[in-house]
Design a protein around this motif. Structure first.
Motif, PDB file in Angstrom:
ATOM      1  N   UNK A 266       0.833  -1.206   0.000  1.00  0.00           N
ATOM      2  CA  UNK A 266       0.000   0.000   0.000  1.00  0.00           C
ATOM      3  C   UNK A 266       0.868   1.257   0.000  1.00  0.00           C
ATOM      4  N   UNK A 267       1.917   1.271   0.827  1.00  0.00           N
ATOM      5  CA  UNK A 267       2.787   2.449   0.896  1.00  0.00           C
ATOM      6  C   UNK A 267       3.495   2.677  -0.440  1.00  0.00           C
ATOM      7  N   UNK A 268       4.007   1.611  -1.044  1.00  0.00           N
ATOM      8  CA  UNK A 268       4.775   1.754  -2.282  1.00  0.00           C
ATOM      9  C   UNK A 268       3.890   2.096  -3.478  1.00  0.00           C
ATOM     10  N   UNK A 269       2.693   1.533  -3.528  1.00  0.00           N
ATOM     11  CA  UNK A 269       1.852   1.714  -4.715  1.00  0.00           C
ATOM     12  C   UNK A 269       0.803   2.812  -4.578  1.00  0.00           C
ATOM     13  N   UNK A 270       0.446   3.163  -3.352  1.00  0.00           N
ATOM     14  CA  UNK A 270      -0.592   4.174  -3.138  1.00  0.00           C
ATOM     15  C   UNK A 270      -0.048   5.448  -2.484  1.00  0.00           C
ATOM     16  N   UNK A 271       0.669   5.296  -1.365  1.00  0.00           N
ATOM     17  CA  UNK A 271       1.047   6.469  -0.577  1.00  0.00           C
ATOM     18  C   UNK A 271       2.181   7.278  -1.215  1.00  0.00           C
TER      19      UNK A 271
END
Length: 445
Positions: free
Chosen positions: A27-32
């Motif tokens: 989530x952090x790498x692809x969204x945030x």
């Protein structure tokens, strides 16, 4: 680099936590991280509007994170039934991943000061306080602020705070000024958690003269005077505010735990929070090292006929940064594990070690990354300058380095009598051995 659980704590991390870490990293790498610059762009540049709204992309991130079960990860079920139930060690590893992104922690309802404030309410709040403030904070419907530091007092020694609190009937009346009030500028901020001092102290114990009071935002007499900047960054919409209290009245029921219990509450709040800050900082350091490696290996950026990475100084920086990051991680995990085993009060030494070591070290890594980027490192084209501004404040926030060093030095020096006794006993034994083996008593070392 892909996140790896250090081998030394592999057996302390549950299968459930491992699965959550994989989801957090994705989530952090692809969204945030892709959303970070959008978040900054959505903050109004108009000073009159800058503190009246917040970037809408944050609501989108929160919806996505919550749908994946990535919500309130910091709060153990030992404090509150709605907590995620991870250990401090497990959440410490999660917080490192969140620290890679400016939007990561808030997207999962795990950002300061709300995390510490929710810890306070979960651990020390009564049923009514939990219903009114903790539940909407856990639900992400409101945000909160933490008010402890004061402009006109050396408040690294919290006994010096002079926000006055007096009792009038069923009311508490507050007067004074706070600054560096984290979160007080945010338009979503609904409650302030305020450290204050009774005007009529009945205790001779200087650590039992402070209290913690819940003050709803917008209470008459409360004025947010201004946001304070950090190296030029105002951190809108969150902000660090100077706040004035003039005859502010709140019900006595807003007192947390009881009068004179402030130090107890704040120590319970700051212990785990310092670890959260440190682990997020390690995530920032990992990202800074990634930026450094990418920059110095850019084929379009050569000096004296070589890639920048081919110069010995740069390779030393990369190696030193890797050693430093891995060392900091182990120090923080040791502190987190100690908190899990004996609570924060029993882990003061380990917490202090992490609080001193990590911000210093990460600032040094960020400085190297900035230097490797040249002029680009200090401008908005890269996140390094903002990261440095935030990390540098951690050497002051939650107690400056010097306070922790003084406490650690005092406690470590307290071993002097035991050390001297041990040396005397060893010297006595050495003398006896020299006599038995008929060796002269002169030094043979």
């Amino acid at each position: 680099m892909p996140f790896e659980i250090p081998a030394i704590v592999q057996d302390r991390v549950s299968a459930r936590a491992r699965e959550t870490m994989k989801k957090i990293e994705h989530f952090v790498e692809t969204e945030c991280i892709p959303a970070d610059e959008v978040y900054e762009a959505q903050i109004s540049k108009d000073p009159s509007l800058r503190w009246k709204s917040y970037p809408p992309i944050m609501d989108d991130l929160k919806k996505k994170a919550r749908a994946q079960g990535l919500w309130n990860l910091f709060l153990s079920k030992t404090h509150y039934s709605e907590g995620a139930g991870y250990t401090n060690l497990e959440y410490g590893l999660m917080a490192e991943i969140l620290g890679r992104s400016h939007t990561g922690s808030e997207s999962m309802n795990c950002s300061a000061p709300d995390t510490g404030n929710m810890e306070v309410l979960a651990k020390y709040g009564n049923a009514a306080q939990k219903k009114q403030w903790l539940e909407p904070l856990l639900d992400g419907k409101i945000r909160s602020a933490f008010l402890m530091t004061e402009r006109f007092a050396a408040s690294s020694d919290a006994k010096n705070i002079n926000m006055h609190m007096r009792t009038e009937g069923n009311d508490l009346v507050l007067n004074g000024t706070k600054w560096w009030s984290s979160g007080a500028c945010d338009p979503r901020c609904a409650v302030y958690i305020v450290m204050c001092k009774s005007e009529m102290n009945t205790s001779n114990d200087p650590f039992k003269q402070q209290s913690v009071v819940l003050v709803p935002a917008g209470t008459p007499g409360v004025t947010v005077l201004r946001p304070l900047s950090v190296f030029g960054y105002d951190d809108a919409p969150h902000g660090h505010a100077e706040v004035r209290f003039e005859n502010v009245r709140v019900p006595r029921a807003n007192l947390v735990l009881g009068e004179g219990r402030g130090f107890e509450i704040i120590q319970g709040r700051l212990g785990p929070g310092r670890i959260h800050h440190c682990m997020r900082s390690i995530g920032a350091a990992e990202r800074a090292l990634d930026y450094m490696i990418a920059r110095v290996n850019d084929p379009n950026r050569r000096t004296f006929g070589k890639l920048i990475s081919e110069h010995g100084t740069i390779r030393s920086w990369i190696a030193e940064s890797r050693i430093a990051i891995d060392s900091c991680r182990l120090v923080v995990l040791n502190a987190a594990d100690k908190i899990d085993r004996v609570d924060a009060k029993g882990a003061l030494k380990e917490i202090a070690m992490a609080k001193i070591m990590v911000p210093r070290t990460v600032c040094d890594i960020l400085d190297k990354a900035i230097q490797a980027h040249g002029a680009g490192g200090v401008c908005q084209d890269f996140p390094l300058a903002r990261m440095y501004a935030g990390l540098r404040t951690l050497r002051i926030a939650d107690g400056p380095d010097e306070v922790h060093l003084a406490q650690m030095g005092r406690n470590e020096n307290g071993r002097a009598a035991a050390i001297i006794k041990k040396h005397e006993e060893q010297e006595k034994k050495r003398t006896e051995l020299f006599r038995v083996y008929k060796i002269d008593g002169k030094s043979h070392l």
